[in-house]
Design an enzyme around this catalytic site. Structure first.
Site, short mmCIF file in Angstrom:
data_model
loop_
_atom_site.label_atom_id
_atom_site.label_comp_id
_atom_site.label_asym_id
_atom_site.label_seq_id
_atom_site.Cartn_x
_atom_site.Cartn_y
_atom_site.Cartn_z
N SER A 1 36.28 38.81 37.39
CA SER A 1 34.82 38.60 37.29
C SER A 1 33.97 39.82 37.59
O SER A 1 32.76 39.80 37.33
CB SER A 1 34.39 37.48 38.22
OG SER A 1 34.64 36.26 37.61
N LYS B 1 31.89 41.05 34.84
CA LYS B 1 30.60 40.42 34.48
C LYS B 1 29.44 41.40 34.68
O LYS B 1 28.42 41.30 34.01
CB LYS B 1 30.39 39.13 35.29
CG LYS B 1 31.39 38.02 34.86
CD LYS B 1 31.35 36.82 35.76
CE LYS B 1 32.08 35.61 35.19
NZ LYS B 1 33.35 35.27 35.77
N TYR C 1 35.38 37.54 26.50
CA TYR C 1 35.25 37.28 27.94
C TYR C 1 36.59 37.49 28.66
O TYR C 1 36.67 38.20 29.67
CB TYR C 1 34.74 35.84 28.17
CG TYR C 1 34.84 35.41 29.60
CD1 TYR C 1 33.90 35.85 30.53
CD2 TYR C 1 35.88 34.60 30.04
CE1 TYR C 1 34.01 35.48 31.86
CE2 TYR C 1 35.99 34.23 31.36
CZ TYR C 1 35.06 34.67 32.28
OH TYR C 1 35.18 34.33 33.59
N1 GLN Z 1 38.97 35.30 34.39
C1 GLN Z 1 38.61 34.49 35.50
C2 GLN Z 1 38.13 33.12 35.05
O1 GLN Z 1 37.44 33.03 34.08
C3 GLN Z 1 37.55 35.18 36.29
C4 GLN Z 1 37.02 34.36 37.43
C5 GLN Z 1 36.71 35.15 38.65
O2 GLN Z 1 37.10 36.29 38.82
N2 GLN Z 1 36.04 34.50 39.57
O3 GLN Z 1 38.42 32.12 35.62
#
Ligand code: GLN
Length: 310
Positions: free
Chosen positions: A69, A72, A193
């Site tokens: 994440s 992001k 993503y």
């Molecule tokens: N790839 C992970 C997901 O979509 C990323 C989530 C995270 O790092 N919190 O669940």
């Protein structure tokens, strides 16, 4: 930040790591992406880079892991640069959700917009904005530049492992389509993503990205402007309010360093105008944040006087 010499700072980093190690047994590696479940929970590393280019490292600082994440922040920055602030925030909100990172209840019941770009629903929506403007290879190139790390690659094993267990994120993506928030192909958004989550980085790559944000978008390595100051300001602010999911408020009060976490164990932390910090510690707390990483940042905030409002 406190005015200390190099040896004193190095010592503080080593001590911070030892403090962090103590809580590793209370955490767990993520297992919902099976490949992440194979990682050694005892790995722990940190890189800190100052605006003058001084670098401090400790522990497993150069071990590669998937960014998850933390990506992001990169996607949000690219979307702001390529699509503009208006387009981004008419698709995704800027409020903390108070829910887990992979929640879809608040999106289903309360809103026609994902709460923010730091949770899965928001990030998948952001990818759908990027798709007409940039390919995955463009995104890989942006990531390498922002992180000053030409060694970043797609970790295919983790990518395939997540794609094979992506029912929940697909549910989120289809919910976004049903609400007309995703207007491009749903699978394309899911793939971009998940690929962005599967980039392999080190704590140093994250420290470099954090420093780029800290200094307002001009690469300290090359002198090139990579992001506008406005983009950096938005990303840092959303990291502060939403970067640690439903643990963001407590973390902001206790530590006061804008930070974005990932379930691979990465933490990206910005000490504005001063430092970039990257941490790797794959044992997570119940909210999906690196358990040792949080202790390390608290220790550093206290010892180096890094709280935003200290
Ligand atoms: N790839 C992970 C997901 O979509 C990323 C989530 C995270 O790092 N919190 O669940």
């Amino acid at each position: 930040m406190k005015n200390l010499n190099k040896n004193e700072i190095s010592k503080i980093l080593e001590n911070a790591l030892e403090e962090g190690r103590k809580v590793i047994p209370n955490g767990h590696v993520a297992t919902y992406i099976p490949q992440l479940g194979t990682v050694d929970p005892n790995l722990l590393g940190i890189t800190m880079i100052t605006k003058d280019g001084e670098m401090f490292t400790a522990g497993d600082w150069d071990t590669r892991f998937t960014i998850q994440s933390v990506s992001k922040t990169i996607s949000l920055a690219v979307a702001l640069e390529l699509c503009g602030r208006e387009a981004v925030f008419s698709t995704v909100g800027m409020e903390p959700s108070g829910e887990a990172f992979n929640s879809l209840v608040e999106l289903d019941l309360n809103s026609n917009k994902p709460y923010n770009p730091m949770i899965n629903s928001g990030a998948i929506a952001v990818e759908s904005l990027i798709i007409p403007k940039a390919s995955f290879s463009d995104m890989l190139l942006f990531s390498k530049r922002f992180c000053n790390d030409p060694g970043i690659t797609l970790d295919e094993v983790t990518y395939n492992s997540e794609m094979a267990h992506s029912a929940r994120n697909r549910a989120i993506a289809y919910l976004l389509q049903s609400k007309d928030i995703i207007k491009t192909d749903v699978d394309d958004s899911m793939v971009l993503y998940t690929r962005m989550c599967s980039l392999s980085v080190t704590s140093k790559s994250l420290a470099s990205l954090a420093l780029l944000l800290a200094v307002g978008g001009v690469s300290p390595a090359t002198g090139e402007r990579l992001l506008s100051t406005e983009t950096c300001s938005i990303v840092k602010t959303i990291m502060l309010t939403c970067g640690m999911y439903d643990g963001s408020g407590e973390f902001a009060v206790n530590v006061g360093i804008p930070t974005k976490s990932g379930v691979g164990g990465g933490l990206l932390s910005v000490v504005d105008k001063e430092l970039g910090i990257g941490i790797y510690g794959p044992a997570l707390d119940a909210k999906g944040n690196s358990i040792a990483g949080k202790v390390i940042l608290k220790y550093l905030a206290d010892e180096l006087d890094l709280h935003l409002f200290s």
